[in-house]
Structures are given as C-alpha cells and as structure tokens.
Design a protein around this motif. Structure first.
Motif, PDB file in Angstrom:
ATOM      1  N   ASP A   6       0.894  -1.286   0.014  1.00 42.28           N
ATOM      2  CA  ASP A   6       0.020   0.011   0.139  1.00 42.28           C
ATOM      3  C   ASP A   6       0.878   1.341  -0.046  1.00 42.28           C
ATOM      4  O   ASP A   6       0.725   2.120  -0.634  1.00 42.28           O
ATOM      5  CB  ASP A   6      -0.782   0.180   1.273  1.00 42.28           C
ATOM      6  CG  ASP A   6      -2.222   0.053   0.924  1.00 42.28           C
ATOM      7  OD1 ASP A   6      -2.606  -0.478   0.067  1.00 42.28           O
ATOM      8  OD2 ASP A   6      -2.841   1.029   1.586  1.00 42.28           O
ATOM      9  N   HIS A   9       2.442   1.466  -3.139  1.00 42.72           N
ATOM     10  CA  HIS A   9       1.747   2.191  -4.147  1.00 42.72           C
ATOM     11  C   HIS A   9       1.592   3.698  -4.258  1.00 42.72           C
ATOM     12  O   HIS A   9       1.795   4.415  -5.232  1.00 42.72           O
ATOM     13  CB  HIS A   9       0.156   1.544  -3.909  1.00 42.72           C
ATOM     14  CG  HIS A   9      -0.707   2.028  -5.270  1.00 42.72           C
ATOM     15  ND1 HIS A   9      -1.234   3.047  -5.141  1.00 42.72           N
ATOM     16  CD2 HIS A   9      -0.729   1.635  -6.552  1.00 42.72           C
ATOM     17  CE1 HIS A   9      -2.103   3.343  -6.263  1.00 42.72           C
ATOM     18  NE2 HIS A   9      -1.734   2.353  -6.983  1.00 42.72           N
ATOM     19  N   ALA A  12       4.732   5.185  -5.466  1.00 46.84           N
ATOM     20  CA  ALA A  12       4.852   5.163  -6.826  1.00 46.84           C
ATOM     21  C   ALA A  12       4.055   5.980  -7.322  1.00 46.84           C
ATOM     22  O   ALA A  12       4.512   6.661  -8.483  1.00 46.84           O
ATOM     23  CB  ALA A  12       4.389   3.762  -7.338  1.00 46.84           C
ATOM     24  N   VAL A  13       3.020   6.141  -7.056  1.00 45.28           N
ATOM     25  CA  VAL A  13       1.924   7.325  -7.627  1.00 45.28           C
ATOM     26  C   VAL A  13       2.675   8.717  -7.370  1.00 45.28           C
ATOM     27  O   VAL A  13       3.218   9.380  -8.445  1.00 45.28           O
ATOM     28  CB  VAL A  13       0.728   7.448  -7.073  1.00 45.28           C
ATOM     29  CG1 VAL A  13       0.000   8.734  -7.690  1.00 45.28           C
ATOM     30  CG2 VAL A  13      -0.039   6.171  -7.269  1.00 45.28           C
ATOM     31  N   MET A  14       3.238   8.879  -6.216  1.00 44.46           N
ATOM     32  CA  MET A  14       3.686  10.197  -6.072  1.00 44.46           C
ATOM     33  C   MET A  14       5.087  10.476  -6.805  1.00 44.46           C
ATOM     34  O   MET A  14       5.361  11.491  -7.373  1.00 44.46           O
ATOM     35  CB  MET A  14       4.130  10.366  -4.617  1.00 44.46           C
ATOM     36  CG  MET A  14       2.860  10.696  -3.796  1.00 44.46           C
ATOM     37  SD  MET A  14       3.360  11.248  -1.984  1.00 44.46           S
ATOM     38  CE  MET A  14       2.454  10.154  -1.081  1.00 44.46           C
ATOM     39  N   TYR A  16       6.078   8.436  -9.597  1.00 41.94           N
ATOM     40  CA  TYR A  16       6.196   8.175 -10.974  1.00 41.94           C
ATOM     41  C   TYR A  16       5.280   9.203 -11.622  1.00 41.94           C
ATOM     42  O   TYR A  16       5.528   9.400 -12.749  1.00 41.94           O
ATOM     43  CB  TYR A  16       6.296   6.882 -11.389  1.00 41.94           C
ATOM     44  CG  TYR A  16       7.034   5.895 -11.091  1.00 41.94           C
ATOM     45  CD1 TYR A  16       8.411   6.132 -12.003  1.00 41.94           C
ATOM     46  CD2 TYR A  16       7.327   5.082 -10.069  1.00 41.94           C
ATOM     47  CE1 TYR A  16       9.399   5.383 -11.680  1.00 41.94           C
ATOM     48  CE2 TYR A  16       8.538   4.269  -9.757  1.00 41.94           C
ATOM     49  CZ  TYR A  16       9.710   4.457 -10.690  1.00 41.94           C
ATOM     50  OH  TYR A  16      10.762   3.765 -10.384  1.00 41.94           O
ATOM     51  N   GLN A  18       3.552  11.710 -10.211  1.00 40.10           N
ATOM     52  CA  GLN A  18       3.408  13.339  -9.808  1.00 40.10           C
ATOM     53  C   GLN A  18       4.784  13.965  -9.757  1.00 40.10           C
ATOM     54  O   GLN A  18       4.829  15.089  -9.495  1.00 40.10           O
ATOM     55  CB  GLN A  18       2.898  13.430  -8.328  1.00 40.10           C
ATOM     56  CG  GLN A  18       1.525  13.007  -8.238  1.00 40.10           C
ATOM     57  CD  GLN A  18       0.878  13.022  -6.679  1.00 40.10           C
ATOM     58  OE1 GLN A  18       0.879  12.205  -6.036  1.00 40.10           O
ATOM     59  NE2 GLN A  18       0.867  14.242  -6.105  1.00 40.10           N
ATOM     60  N   ASP A  19       5.726  13.123 -10.066  1.00 40.90           N
ATOM     61  CA  ASP A  19       7.256  13.307 -10.061  1.00 40.90           C
ATOM     62  C   ASP A  19       7.763  14.121  -8.980  1.00 40.90           C
ATOM     63  O   ASP A  19       8.315  14.982  -8.980  1.00 40.90           O
ATOM     64  CB  ASP A  19       8.037  13.711 -11.307  1.00 40.90           C
ATOM     65  CG  ASP A  19       7.280  14.233 -12.402  1.00 40.90           C
ATOM     66  OD1 ASP A  19       7.488  13.259 -13.360  1.00 40.90           O
ATOM     67  OD2 ASP A  19       6.768  15.213 -12.669  1.00 40.90           O
ATOM     68  N   GLN A  20       7.542  13.627  -7.633  1.00 42.06           N
ATOM     69  CA  GLN A  20       7.988  14.303  -6.505  1.00 42.06           C
ATOM     70  C   GLN A  20       9.361  13.610  -6.614  1.00 42.06           C
ATOM     71  O   GLN A  20       9.655  12.444  -7.076  1.00 42.06           O
ATOM     72  CB  GLN A  20       7.176  13.852  -5.215  1.00 42.06           C
ATOM     73  CG  GLN A  20       5.580  14.011  -5.314  1.00 42.06           C
ATOM     74  CD  GLN A  20       5.487  15.332  -4.762  1.00 42.06           C
ATOM     75  OE1 GLN A  20       6.249  16.401  -4.590  1.00 42.06           O
ATOM     76  NE2 GLN A  20       4.229  15.748  -4.619  1.00 42.06           N
ATOM     77  N   THR A  27       9.337  12.745   3.648  1.00 47.06           N
ATOM     78  CA  THR A  27       9.033  13.524   4.668  1.00 47.06           C
ATOM     79  C   THR A  27       7.457  13.511   4.999  1.00 47.06           C
ATOM     80  O   THR A  27       6.810  13.628   5.890  1.00 47.06           O
ATOM     81  CB  THR A  27       9.361  15.121   4.645  1.00 47.06           C
ATOM     82  OG1 THR A  27       8.935  15.577   3.118  1.00 47.06           O
ATOM     83  CG2 THR A  27      10.847  15.299   4.607  1.00 47.06           C
ATOM     84  N   GLU A  28       6.658  13.462   3.731  1.00 43.63           N
ATOM     85  CA  GLU A  28       5.300  13.210   3.786  1.00 43.63           C
ATOM     86  C   GLU A  28       4.798  12.063   4.556  1.00 43.63           C
ATOM     87  O   GLU A  28       3.723  12.152   5.319  1.00 43.63           O
ATOM     88  CB  GLU A  28       4.731  13.159   2.239  1.00 43.63           C
ATOM     89  CG  GLU A  28       3.509  13.058   2.030  1.00 43.63           C
ATOM     90  CD  GLU A  28       2.694  14.618   2.266  1.00 43.63           C
ATOM     91  OE1 GLU A  28       1.539  14.754   2.283  1.00 43.63           O
ATOM     92  OE2 GLU A  28       3.658  15.451   2.071  1.00 43.63           O
TER      93      GLU A  28
END
Lengths: 319, 319
Positions: A6, A9, A12-14, A16, A18-20, A27-28
């Motif tokens: 989880d 996942h 990965a979203v953030m 790939y 959102q490119d953070q 830190t998030e």
DNA sequence: ACGACCTGTGCACGAACGTGCAGAAAGGAG
DNA sequence: CTCCTTTCTGCACGTTCGTGCACAGGTCGT
C-alpha cells in the motif's frame, strides 16, 4: 505484507506520476528517504509499477532488419558492451527477451517453455503481471541418468508461473530415453498424451539453442545426459547443437538423426505449428546452432546479442 | 527527426530494460552522458517509454473509500505537500488525473472534454499514446462577449488530440447565450446537432468544477462571461459553482436556475448518460461546488487533493 | 558571403539516488 | 519473560543523474 504494498503504491504514484522527489515523499510519509527508495524498488519488483518500452524499434536497426529479411523472422538485437563477460551478455539478452515475452502474453495464452541456462536466466527477469487463464507447459523432458530434472525445470516453470499467475503443467520424462521403444510406449500413455496435447495447443514457445561445441558447451552436453558413445555419434552426424533437446546440424536438418527418436522435445516441425516461437540466444559459440535453428524454421521471434548476430550474418552473407 | 527517436529507443531499452547506467550507454553510443539523459527524457516525453502504476490502490486509502461509499463513485485522493501553492496543488492533481484518464481511453473511445484551468493543466500532462479511432469532442461552448474562446479551448483539445491521435470536434458557441431563444434556435441547426449527437455518444467525459467564491474564483467567473446583473442573480439563487458551465447549488440542484437555459454545456442529467465521468478538483475553495456536482450525480470518477477531500467529508459527515 | 539565429552537444556542478552496515523492532521458542 | 532469529529502518557514503551555461555546426535571409 499488505501495508507495504500500500505504501509502495502511494509512493509509486507520487514518484512516477506526480514526479515528486523521494525526499519529498519521505517527509510526507515520515520515513527516511532510503525507505522510500526501497519501497519504489519493491513497487517495481512486484509489478506495481510497469515500465514499458514500445517496440517500434523494428525499422532502423540495420542488423535486426538483415536478420528479418534473411530468415523471415522478427529480430531484436541486443547491444552488449564489448568487454562484457559471458554471464553479463546472457543477463542482458535475457532481460530483453523477458520484456519481449511480456508483450506476447495475453489472456488465455498457453506458453510452452523449454529449459536450459538461457531460459533459467530469462525466468529470473520476468516482471510480475497477472495474465488470466494462462497456462505454462514444459516443452521437453529434463531427466537424466542422474537426476529427475524436476527441481531444475521446476524453478524455471515456477518463477514464470508466479510472474504471470499461470497454471503449470510439468513433463516428467527424461530429456532422452535410452530406448526409442520406451518413448513410443510412453507416448501412448494418457498422462503423457495430455501434456503433448497441451504443447500442441501452445500459442507461444520460448527456448534457447544448445551449443555442442565451444568454450561453454550448453547444459545438456555437459551434465551427464550423454555417454562417450553418444558423443561419438553426435560428432559423426555433424550435430552442432539442439533446440528443445532435438539435435540438429548447421544446415537445419534433424529428421534423420537417430538420437532424435529418443528425444522428448517437440521437433522443429512440431514447433512450427506454434504461432510465436521466441528463441533467445546469447554467446558467439551458439552461432552454428542458431543457424541450424533458423534454417529449420523453428523460430519466429529472435532475441540475440549483437556479436552473435554479426557472426551469423557473416556466415550467411559473407562480405 | 527520425534518427533521434531511434537512438532514444535504443537508449531506452538499454536503460529501462537492461538497466545499464547512462554512463555505459553514452560510451556505447559515443556521446556524452548528458545527451543520453536528454534522449531518455525525450523517450519518456514522446511515449516511447511508458511508466504505468497499476491502480490497485482502491482498497486501503481511507479517505478515498469514504468518498466512494458516500457518493457511489470511484475516488483517487492525491497527496500534496501541505505547504504547496495552489499552482502546485493543481499540477499534482492534474498529473494523477491525466494518468487516470489514460486508463480510461481505449480504442474507439469518444472523449468529451470541458475547459477551464484544471482541464488546461491536465491536458499538459497527458503522455502520448495512440488510441485508434478515438474522437475528442468539446462539451461546452467557450465564447464570451470578448472572445470566441476557440484559441483557448483549441489549445486543450489539440494537446489531447495529439497525445491520443484523435479526431477533434469543436463546439463553436459561447459559454452562455444572451437569449435562451438563440440557444433554442441554434440547437435546431444541423451543424450544432451533429456536435450534440456526438457528445451524447461519448463514453468518457472529463471536467473540473468551477467555484464562484473563494480566493481564486474560476475562470468563467472572472473573465467577462458575466455582467453585474448576472452576478446578482447568481447570488440570489445560491449558486456555488458549475459543472461544464451548468450552474449549480451546493445541494446539487440546477434545473430551476434560469441562467442554465442559456448555458451550452451538458446538464448533469445529460452527463449522466455518459459511462465514465471523470471530475478533477484541486483547491479547497472548490469544495462547495464539488459537493454540488457529486450530489447532482454528475461524477463517476473523482480525482481530488487530500485537503479538499477532507473538507468535503467534514461537510457531509461532521465528526 | 556574412551575420543572425536556432538546434544540439559537452562540461561541470549540485541535487537526487542506491545500498552496505549496524542498530532497532518484531516475531518465535523455550 | 528472555533470548535468539529475522526483518526492517536510518545513516552515511559513493555513485548516478538533471540541467544551466557556453560553444560548435548548420540554416536562412539579406
């Protein structure tokens, strides 16, 4: 490990989508950046993130096109650093082959798998992706005088089955029978006929080529499948290698080689009914065997390293 | 630039499939590592390499599930750094929305697109991928007293069409007619009926929500679409925002708002015949409008930033 | 032919990343 | 409960990567 998937996942979203940066994500989440790095690796490894390269390549790689024209196949030529060891070469080619195989798998695919060092390596690089209703069937027996071959092929079949979520069908026979008679007898058994029938329905087959000669003779020629007498026979028949443990000569002939009547793999002729026949080859010493395989029309899709591809073309169209 | 794509493709295979370092690739190609970095960026930008995150997420994100239960939708909650500016928030949400839209596009899809700052941003983050037989149709008019709106919506529709390789159908009418009479007249014209018919066949619609109030009133409320009198009317009717330029109240009602008889976008009722209605929302000030949209059942798929999602749930289920 | 302009490349630097190691937490066996 | 084993996490370091800048080669218009 539900929690981990989880987090992976979200990470990965953030990363790939959102490119953070990993730093921002860490830190998030309130964890260290290192952990995020590991989460992302996990996401890639488990197929949570897929990275795909569209293969529009076919169009410009000169060598690949030569191969395609010469043999009527689809070819992928893999660039490998010249200085690489054989192990590295094999690894690189296998990785590309794994990705090609990935594009061939679709729901309902029946995948025939051979065995050997090449296929073993390939099976290590499959990235997980559920393929519904897929079945994996072993193409040729692997037992020898010494071992049943089941642990060995099992490792290959299992890791492929795990990647695609497929059923597995083993083929519990030796690579070669000692007596052709036994083979005929076994081929009448219903348990075996079931496997053979499934093989015949395969839509994708994946195999390497075995090389009889060279600095690194292939598994089947160095692991007790043959005795002295057999080797002499092979030499006399001008055998250069095999495809799915069916022995063949450089000119692509195989039918009249006596030992093949005791072999358990599908012949090139039987193979040719399978729509996609992916052949994976790394290493110059396999050039003669590969040539035989191509001439026997055993192959529709080829993945091969650049050096071997060059040697092959030199043989076919000497400059 | 054929050569470049080609090099980029080889580089992509070596980097993403064979996991070579850029350094190794650069020496192989005889260029600088920087160039390889740029080639790979090019490969990603042109869709030569696709990075996909499977969205098995739905299962554990608490907030997303709350939204799903409360409104019977599919929700994606986007994590955005708390300290982020509104612009960043919008960008992050749009990127995720772009990737969600990507999963909805399949051959033959007719995509209805609204316009606005959110959709503009989204259109910038679509990664190219040919979708055969796809058509993009503009959902609502964009002309105002001052401008035709065509350059503005054109930019959106074009970049989406470029990404998916789709045909484009414009909707050359103002956002609001001055006289309901004119709308009725135009709606009888065959040129307009063609567009309306196509809208009705859409299988995917993408839109944001406009917010009438807040620190950042949405485009339509600050760019000369309305005059003083209109604003007074909106206030009197308790309008909080719009979906596809159809004005609505926080409770989700819209049918009895006079100005809607002059609006050109599909009503929530018309929208609801479209299978997938992807609503993209970034920014706390849009919470009331979003709530209205959800209650009007205009939405099947929602992408929203975490803060707005929280505010929304607080309104619905005060703790 | 010449300069203005545009595209693409290498260099160099700072930012971002992967991973061995060691310590912490979690899980099991006695 | 305690000790041992296993898995996970953070730190720190060396590696790898992205990008602003400046320059080279090519193109166009005058």
């Amino acid at each position: 490990m539900k929690k981990r998937d989880d987090l992976a996942h979200s990470a990965a979203v953030m990363y790939y989508v959102q490119d953070q940066t990993m730093d921002a994500i860490s830190t998030e989440f309130g964890v260290s950046r290192a952990t995020v790095s590991r989460l992302l690796k996990h996401a890639r490894d488990t197929g949570l993130v897929r990275i795909t390269v569209t293969d529009v390549s076919r169009g410009t790689d000169v060598l690949a096109r030569q191969l395609e024209r010469a043999f009527g196949i689809t070819a992928h030529v893999v660039q490998v650093r010249g200085a690489a060891t054989e192990a590295v070469r094999l690894e690189q080619v296998s990785k590309v082959a794994a990705s090609v195989l990935d594009t061939l798998m679709e729901p309902g695919t029946i995948l025939g798998l051979a065995w050997g060092s090449t296929i073993t390596e390939l099976s290590r690089h499959l990235s997980p992706r559920r393929v519904p209703e897929s079945v994996i069937v072993q193409l040729n027996g692997a037992g020898s005088a010494r071992r049943s071959g089941i642990p060995y092929t099992g490792a290959i079949l299992n890791s492929a089955a795990e990647a695609f979520g497929s059923q597995v069908v083993h083929f519990p026979v030796p690579a070669f029978f000692d007596y052709a008679e036994t083979k005929r007898a076994m081929w009448r058994e219903r348990s075996i006929r079931g496997v053979l029938a499934l093989q015949a329905q395969a839509t994708v087959a994946v195999f390497g080529v075995g090389a009889l000669y060279g600095t690194v003779p292939s598994h089947v020629y160095s692991s007790g499948y043959f005795d002295e007498e057999d080797y002499a026979l092979l030499a006399r028949e001008h055998v250069v290698g095999d495809v799915c443990t069916v022995l063949l000569r450089e000119d692509g002939t195989w039918a009249d080689i006596e030992m093949n009547s005791r072999a358990t793999g599908p012949t090139p002729h039987e193979l040719s009914r399978i729509e996609h026949r992916l052949c994976v080859v790394a290493g110059a010493h396999r050039t003669p065997a590969l040539l035989g395989a191509l001439r026997a029309r055993a192959v529709t899709d080829l993945v091969v390293d650049e050096l071997t591809a060059k040697l092959l073309m030199d043989k076919v169209e000497p400059v």
